[in-house]
Enzyme design. Structure first.
Site, short mmCIF file in Angstrom:
data_model
loop_
_atom_site.label_atom_id
_atom_site.label_comp_id
_atom_site.label_asym_id
_atom_site.label_seq_id
_atom_site.Cartn_x
_atom_site.Cartn_y
_atom_site.Cartn_z
NE ARG A 265 -3.56 -2.55 2.15
CZ ARG A 265 -4.70 -2.74 3.14
NH1 ARG A 265 -4.93 -1.88 3.96
NH2 ARG A 265 -5.29 -3.83 2.90
NE ARG A 280 -1.73 4.47 9.03
CZ ARG A 280 -2.89 4.17 8.81
NH1 ARG A 280 -3.36 3.69 7.59
NH2 ARG A 280 -3.80 4.06 9.76
CD GLU A 352 -9.00 -1.95 10.52
OE1 GLU A 352 -9.18 -0.91 10.53
OE2 GLU A 352 -8.94 -2.67 9.26
CB SER A 355 -11.34 -4.84 8.24
OG SER A 355 -12.82 -3.85 8.00
NE ARG A 394 -2.16 -2.28 11.68
CZ ARG A 394 -3.26 -1.49 11.19
NH1 ARG A 394 -4.36 -1.95 11.41
NH2 ARG A 394 -2.95 -0.32 10.49
#
Length: 430
Positions: A265, A280, A352, A355, A394
């Site tokens: 990303r 991130r 998070e 999802s 994570r």
RNA sequence: GGAGAGGUGGCCGAGUGGUUGAUGGCACCGGUCUUGAAAACCGGCAUACCCGGAAGGGUAUCGGGGGUUCGAAUCCCUCCCUCUCCGCCA
């Protein structure tokens, strides 16, 4: 993408759902009525002219067969051709505009989704476990990782730049252990089929799951000759597109697949956000869960898929909560999303880690993924779902922060020990 | 990178300019027969869009796009993809 006929026939409902998402219906649907009407008018006109020409062609065929002269008729049909082409071109232009408008309409939130204005309106649905207690101040993972010598940001910056990490020794092994642990769990106990897909995909695939055209700036684009490929931002893309332009045998549903892949990303527009640690990154690894379901089963499957993802955290003994995203916080393709948030004591917050979404037929319509019910000839769009099961990076963070000891070492939960080949991570010599 | 072959309906597979949306087979659905099943036989069976209240009618679709022609699955151009052989290579 929503169905054109549905939008036309249910405009007030669509407008209401757009408002719930915090959008302005007048803006999103601007010009819909006119485009829709104009398109149909042009089509009707072109088709009636074409019908007349087709009949004339038949006449010509008959005349020629019987040896008669048909030059008067051929001249006439020749003339109508230009007119028809012009109308078809007009219709195609309206069609393109209408499709663009339609593709810009987000999915309609399911009625069970809480209406809200921001992330603060998300609703917690359950909580599992308890946060660990420390008789010292728990550290964030980036401090622990560097002290243990298993995370190396400086060399990552040298190799690739900011937002990359190098994992050393048991840090690297922990990634691999987590991936194997998760894949084994989902394939052995939850009925998923393991897949190893391409990490580069074409534009059609990105369009099918909704990354394109809207989110091109979040993707890494790879030039390839005079074409281009894209690095996948999630395995959702190749997995969901497995059945693009296919008709699945209804007896096989639901189809459940899982894959461990890197995700890339560009995180454009997130400068200054989560700059510490590996929360991130431009590249991270993830085990993804994807399901193809009958429409009537998809909400049941969403609950199952969410539980499948949760079970990873339960086996690792990590405290977490599940929240239903409110109408404004959901991604545009989703009809309902649960976020699983793991407790990070080093940062004193829930973060998070998965999802889980039901896209209903929104992606299936874009990607043309259908199925045939037994005993019926008619095809229908499937419902697609996906969720992380889980994001490895994570999870790595959660383990390190939750199982840290006063001496800076990290205990490994029992379920993972055989995968890692160790029950504790202690500082390595550099 | 070089040479060749090919892309047709859920699947297989015919079809080289004029009722071909497309022969045939398989699969699927309904029926006859059977105690039941199988087999056999009969019938049905593409998708999207447009008009219409409906019945029904129309248009498009034989990998994508463009062209030739009164008319194209069939001819021409172009792009994409798949397969085979050779070369290179993890």
């Amino acid at each position: 993408m929503l169905d054109l006929n549905f939008v036309r026939d249910n405009l007030p409902l669509v407008e209401e759902k757009l408002r719930q998402r915090g959008m302005n219906p007048a803006e999103v649907l601007k010009g819909f009525r006119e485009l829709d009407t104009n398109r149909r008018q042009a089509i009707t006109e072109a088709e009636s002219l074409q019908a007349r020409r087709n009949r004339a062609s038949e006449e010509i065929a008959k005349l020629k067969k019987s040896g008669q002269d048909a030059s008067a008729m051929t001249a006439e049909t020749k003339e109508s051709r230009d007119k028809i082409q012009e109308l078809e071109k007009t219709a195609a232009e309206y069609e393109t505009q209408l499709r663009q408008l339609l593709a810009g309409i987000p999915n309609l939130p399911h009625d069970s989704v809480p209406v809200g204005k921001s992330a603060e309106d998300n609703v917690e649905v359950r909580r599992w476990g308890t946060p660990p207690k420390f008789d010292f101040a728990p550290k964030p993972h980036w401090e622990l990782g560097e002290q243990l010598g298993i995370l190396d940001f400086e060399r990552a910056a040298k190799l690739a730049g900011a937002r990359f990490a190098v994992y050393w020794d048991l840090g690297a092994k922990l990634e691999r252990a987590l991936a194997n642990f998760m894949l084994d769990l989902h394939t052995r106990e939850h009925g998923y089929t393991e897949v190893l897909p391409p990490y580069l995909v074409n534009s059609d695939s990105m369009y099918g799951t909704g990354q394109l055209p809207k989110f091109a700036s979040d993707l890494f684009r790879v030039p390839h000759g005079d074409r281009e490929l894209w690095l996948i931002p999630t395995a959702e893309v190749p997995l969901t597109n497995l059945y693009r332009d296919e008709i699945i045998d209804g007896t096989r549903l639901p189809v459940s697949v899982t894959a461990y892949t890197p995700c890339f990303r560009s995180e454009a527009g997130s400068y200054g956000k989560d700059v510490r640690g590996i929360i991130r990154q431009h590249q991270f690894q993830k085990v993804e869960l994807v399901k193809f379901s009958r429409p009537e089963d998809s909400y049941g499957e969403l609950e199952k898929l969410t539980r499948d993802a949760e079970s990873v955290l339960q086996k690792l003994g990590l405290h977490y909560r599940v929240v239903t995203l409110c109408t404004s916080d959901m991604g545009p393709s989703s009809a309902k999303t649960y976020d699983i948030e793991v407790w990070l004591p080093g940062q004193n917050l829930f973060r998070e880690i998965s999802s889980c979404s039901n896209f209903e037929a929104y992606q299936a319509r874009r990607a043309n993924i259908r199925y045939r019910r037994e005993g019926k000839g008619k095809t229908e769009f499937v419902h697609t779902l996906n969720g992380s099961g889980l994001a490895i990076g994570r999870t790595w963070v959660a383990l390190v922060e939750n199982y840290q000891q006063s001496d800076g070492s990290v205990l490994i939960p029992e379920a993972l020990q055989s995968y890692l080949g160790a029950d504790r991570i202690t500082a390595r010599k550099l």
